[in-house]
Design a protein around this motif. Structure first.
Motif, PDB file in Angstrom:
ATOM      1  N   VAL A   1       0.835  -1.201   0.000  1.00  0.00           N
ATOM      2  CA  VAL A   1       0.000   0.000   0.000  1.00  0.00           C
ATOM      3  C   VAL A   1       0.873   1.255   0.000  1.00  0.00           C
ATOM      4  O   VAL A   1       0.616   2.215  -0.732  1.00  0.00           O
ATOM      5  CB  VAL A   1      -0.953  -0.001   1.213  1.00  0.00           C
ATOM      6  CG1 VAL A   1      -1.677   1.344   1.330  1.00  0.00           C
ATOM      7  CG2 VAL A   1      -1.951  -1.137   1.099  1.00  0.00           C
TER       8      VAL A   1
ATOM      9  N   LEU B   1      -8.795   0.899  -2.523  1.00  0.00           N
ATOM     10  CA  LEU B   1      -7.891   2.045  -2.618  1.00  0.00           C
ATOM     11  C   LEU B   1      -8.110   2.763  -3.946  1.00  0.00           C
ATOM     12  O   LEU B   1      -7.956   2.171  -5.015  1.00  0.00           O
ATOM     13  CB  LEU B   1      -6.433   1.588  -2.515  1.00  0.00           C
ATOM     14  CG  LEU B   1      -5.937   1.178  -1.131  1.00  0.00           C
ATOM     15  CD1 LEU B   1      -4.482   0.725  -1.231  1.00  0.00           C
ATOM     16  CD2 LEU B   1      -6.053   2.313  -0.151  1.00  0.00           C
TER      17      LEU B   1
ATOM     18  N   ARG C   1       0.991   4.040  -3.078  1.00  0.00           N
ATOM     19  CA  ARG C   1       0.735   5.458  -2.822  1.00  0.00           C
ATOM     20  C   ARG C   1       1.895   6.333  -3.275  1.00  0.00           C
ATOM     21  O   ARG C   1       1.694   7.474  -3.690  1.00  0.00           O
ATOM     22  CB  ARG C   1       0.415   5.665  -1.340  1.00  0.00           C
ATOM     23  CG  ARG C   1      -0.993   5.181  -0.991  1.00  0.00           C
ATOM     24  CD  ARG C   1      -1.327   5.341   0.462  1.00  0.00           C
ATOM     25  NE  ARG C   1      -2.750   5.053   0.707  1.00  0.00           N
ATOM     26  CZ  ARG C   1      -3.259   4.742   1.878  1.00  0.00           C
ATOM     27  NH1 ARG C   1      -2.470   4.672   2.948  1.00  0.00           N
ATOM     28  NH2 ARG C   1      -4.557   4.494   2.015  1.00  0.00           N
TER      29      ARG C   1
END
Length: 257
Positions: free
Chosen positions: A35, A65, A39
């Protein structure tokens, strides 16, 4: 400064890892590593961010997400390049699309570095690009786990090696404890490709040099293709390969929260 073109980011994320099993799901500041990496790619301005994985647990960790797509790929790929080539087919990218391969263990990859490899690919006209940074100490230069490279006058890679290249004959005949006044380059394992060349690369048979050095990018040079190399605009902190690396990364995140 090169203009940053439109680009996509693809992140290979395999659950199996010899030194750190389940690495993409290892928690950093309460969130899976994959994650954090995804990002970083979004923060760099990627048009699309895809995670290519063979494990449903990794896909589930990314569920919900915004801006992150998942390609479920085969579990028998020999390399991350093969996995990304399958991801590109899932995504349906045009052959000229710029694809940045961001490793799944780079939760601190700087946005400027991600953009730089895309810009280098576009400006050079080469089918593949990567980044490097100066070597600052002898221990790094002589570490076989650190990949070094040499470039030609146009900035294209001449060779990648685990050995200290170039070999400073006169200086090293006296001592290898300190570096003389010369510049060595350490390879940073981030790549940019045209999507069409990514398919071509994955279809190539491994070359002799690749098998000797265990460096996949040598397949491209041995086949006669260019790899453009730019200096990274910002430092790339080391990736995460071991439990000790993970502990250091977690401590670093705590200091910047």
């Amino acid at each position: 400064m090169n203009v940053v073109p439109e680009f996509v980011v693809a992140i290979p994320a395999r659950h199996a890892s010899t030194r750190l099993p389940g690495k993409p799901l290892a928690l950093l500041a309460g969130q899976p590593m994959v994650v954090h990496v995804a990002r970083r790619a979004l923060a760099a301005g990627a048009r699309e961010v895809w995670v290519a994985t063979d494990d449903r647990r990794i896909a589930d960790a990314l569920d919900g997400l915004d801006g992150i797509c998942v390609a479920m790929t085969r579990d028998d790929h020999a390399s991350g390049t093969d996995r990304l080539a399958e991801c590109a087919r899932h995504a349906g990218w045009d052959e000229q699309a710029i694809v940045v391969n961001l490793q799944g263990d780079e939760p601190f990859a700087p946005a400027a570095g991600i953009r730089a490899v895309a810009a280098t690919l576009a400006a050079s006209g080469a089918p593949m690009a990567t980044l490097a940074t100066p070597v600052e100490d002898a221990a790094t230069l002589f570490d076989p786990n650190v990949v070094k490279l040499v470039r030609n006058a146009q900035g294209d890679a001449l060779y990648f090696s685990r050995a200290p290249i170039p070999w400073h004959r006169d200086a090293f005949a006296r001592s290898t404890a300190q570096l003389p006044q010369a510049q060595w380059l350490r390879h940073i394992g981030i790549y940019g490709y045209r999507a069409g060349f990514l398919q071509q690369f994955a279809a190539m048979a491994p070359g002799t040099l690749e098998q000797i050095e265990s460096l996949e990018q040598l397949r491209v040079l041995e086949a006669g293709f260019r790899i453009a190399v730019a200096l990274s605009p910002e430092p790339f902190p080391p990736g995460i390969d071991t439990p000790e690396d993970l502990a250091r990364a977690a401590a670093l995140l705590e200091t910047v929260r």
